[in-house]
Write an enzyme that holds these catalytic residues in place. Structure first.
Site, PDB file in Angstrom:
ATOM      1  N   ARG A 174       1.595  12.003  -2.453  1.00 38.04           N
ATOM      2  CA  ARG A 174       0.289  11.845  -2.377  1.00 38.04           C
ATOM      3  C   ARG A 174      -0.485  10.409  -1.980  1.00 38.04           C
ATOM      4  O   ARG A 174      -1.530  10.300  -1.725  1.00 38.04           O
ATOM      5  CB  ARG A 174      -0.013  12.145  -3.916  1.00 38.04           C
ATOM      6  CG  ARG A 174       0.217  13.509  -4.342  1.00 38.04           C
ATOM      7  CD  ARG A 174      -0.043  13.453  -5.844  1.00 38.04           C
ATOM      8  NE  ARG A 174       1.355  13.366  -6.524  1.00 38.04           N
ATOM      9  CZ  ARG A 174       1.778  13.606  -7.771  1.00 38.04           C
ATOM     10  NH1 ARG A 174       0.697  13.898  -8.626  1.00 38.04           N
ATOM     11  NH2 ARG A 174       2.818  13.486  -7.959  1.00 38.04           N
ATOM     12  N   ASP A 222       8.905   0.600   3.101  1.00 35.09           N
ATOM     13  CA  ASP A 222       9.698  -0.415   2.735  1.00 35.09           C
ATOM     14  C   ASP A 222      11.208  -0.076   2.766  1.00 35.09           C
ATOM     15  O   ASP A 222      11.604  -0.544   3.809  1.00 35.09           O
ATOM     16  CB  ASP A 222       9.318  -0.706   1.226  1.00 35.09           C
ATOM     17  CG  ASP A 222       9.339   0.222   0.073  1.00 35.09           C
ATOM     18  OD1 ASP A 222       9.956   1.219   0.212  1.00 35.09           O
ATOM     19  OD2 ASP A 222       8.614   0.097  -1.059  1.00 35.09           O
ATOM     20  N   GLU A 244       2.108   7.480   6.800  1.00 37.68           N
ATOM     21  CA  GLU A 244       2.595   7.004   5.383  1.00 37.68           C
ATOM     22  C   GLU A 244       1.725   5.949   4.743  1.00 37.68           C
ATOM     23  O   GLU A 244       0.918   5.236   5.448  1.00 37.68           O
ATOM     24  CB  GLU A 244       3.895   6.335   5.806  1.00 37.68           C
ATOM     25  CG  GLU A 244       4.998   7.299   5.758  1.00 37.68           C
ATOM     26  CD  GLU A 244       5.456   7.710   4.071  1.00 37.68           C
ATOM     27  OE1 GLU A 244       4.616   7.319   3.383  1.00 37.68           O
ATOM     28  OE2 GLU A 244       6.728   7.793   4.136  1.00 37.68           O
TER      29      GLU A 244
END
Lengths: 162, 122
Positions: free
Chosen positions: A24, A84, A80
């Site tokens: 989300r 990371d 996105e």
């Protein structure tokens, strides 16, 4: 944002790419991004099962919501919120590659390359390379809260003084 | 005693014996995402005496063969990781072709926040 839109519009001119948004966290970013991309493109959403960790969960990642259209032979641009470790993105790319798209690239709002575990990812567009901070707002959450804050805020945790 | 789940992506020879909960959780995350991993597969000698006896060595916790990357995980407080940093610096100097990454307490807590882990492990 305009800069990302210009670059993507130029690179994909005539290609009619499929923009794939990962739910989300990326939904606010994508809402803004699609409004600055000036070329025709489709928008699709995917959702991936959360790890669950100590709360229990499945033993391997899977798609909770899949694409609604085929992507064979098409250019796919994954949007996105943040990359990371690259673990989630790596899974998504491998899954989509099985469907024979012409090309897969990634556009991320935030990037933390220093925390990368999987580093051969096709990250072509980066909004900001950010320091080691925890963000909320603009789609980013803390325990599912604060996603609606209009901009990114840094969270300072009380036990992180050291 | 830590649990030893059946791992899907573990590709080492012997069953891993994790030193702490953070290592176990890290292994579970790698497994969940289907990233092949090994546990402490190699010890790197950092220093020897004149007779070749090992004075200092380091064994990184994880090796990810697809990434050709070693990962050292530490959940010590930031102020206590200086020695670990020094060892990793030495490793990079002695073995320039070896890719190694340190995941410290803060990195792990970030992972924990992201993946809903029970991360108060120390």
């Amino acid at each position: 944002m305009e800069e990302l839109g210009r670059e993507i519009s130029s690179d994909y001119a005539g290609a009619d790419p499929v923009l794939v948004s990962v739910l989300r966290g990326a939904f606010v970013f994508v809402a803004d991004l699609v409004r600055v991309i000036t070329i025709p493109h489709a928008i699709e959403f995917v959702a991936l099962a959360g790890y669950g960790g100590a709360l229990g969960g499945r033993s391997s990642i899977r798609l909770m919501k899949d694409l609604d259209i085929p992507i064979g032979g098409r250019d796919v641009l994954i949007a996105e919120d943040v990359v990371d470790t690259g673990l989630t993105l790596n899974y998504l790319i491998k899954t989509l590659q099985l469907r024979s798209p012409r090309d897969i690239a990634v556009c991320t709002l935030l990037d933390r390359p220093y925390r990368r575990l999987v580093d051969d990812l096709p990250i072509r567009y980066v909004g900001f390379t950010v320091p080691d901070e925890f963000f909320v707002g603009y789609g980013f959450d803390l325990d599912q809260r604060y996603r609606g804050l209009p901009d990114l805020r840094i969270v300072h945790f009380p036990d992180e003084a050291a | 005693m830590l649990e030893t789940p059946v791992f899907q992506a573990f590709c080492g020879a012997d069953a891993p014996q994790f030193a702490n909960h953070a290592e176990l959780e890290c292994a579970k995350i790698l497994d969940y995402y289907g990233i092949p991993w090994e546990y402490e597969p190699r010890t790197f000698v950092l220093e020897t005496d004149e007779e070749g006896r090992v004075l200092e060595a380091i064994t990184p916790d994880f090796y990810l063969p697809e990434q050709d990357l070693y990962v050292e995980l530490t959940v010590m407080k930031q102020s206590l990781v200086t020695r670990k940093h020094r060892k990793l610096r030495k490793l990079r100097e002695r073995y320039p072709d070896v890719k190694v990454k340190l995941f410290n307490r803060r990195d792990f807590e970030r992972l924990a926040q992201k993946y809903d882990l029970n991360h108060r492990t120390s």
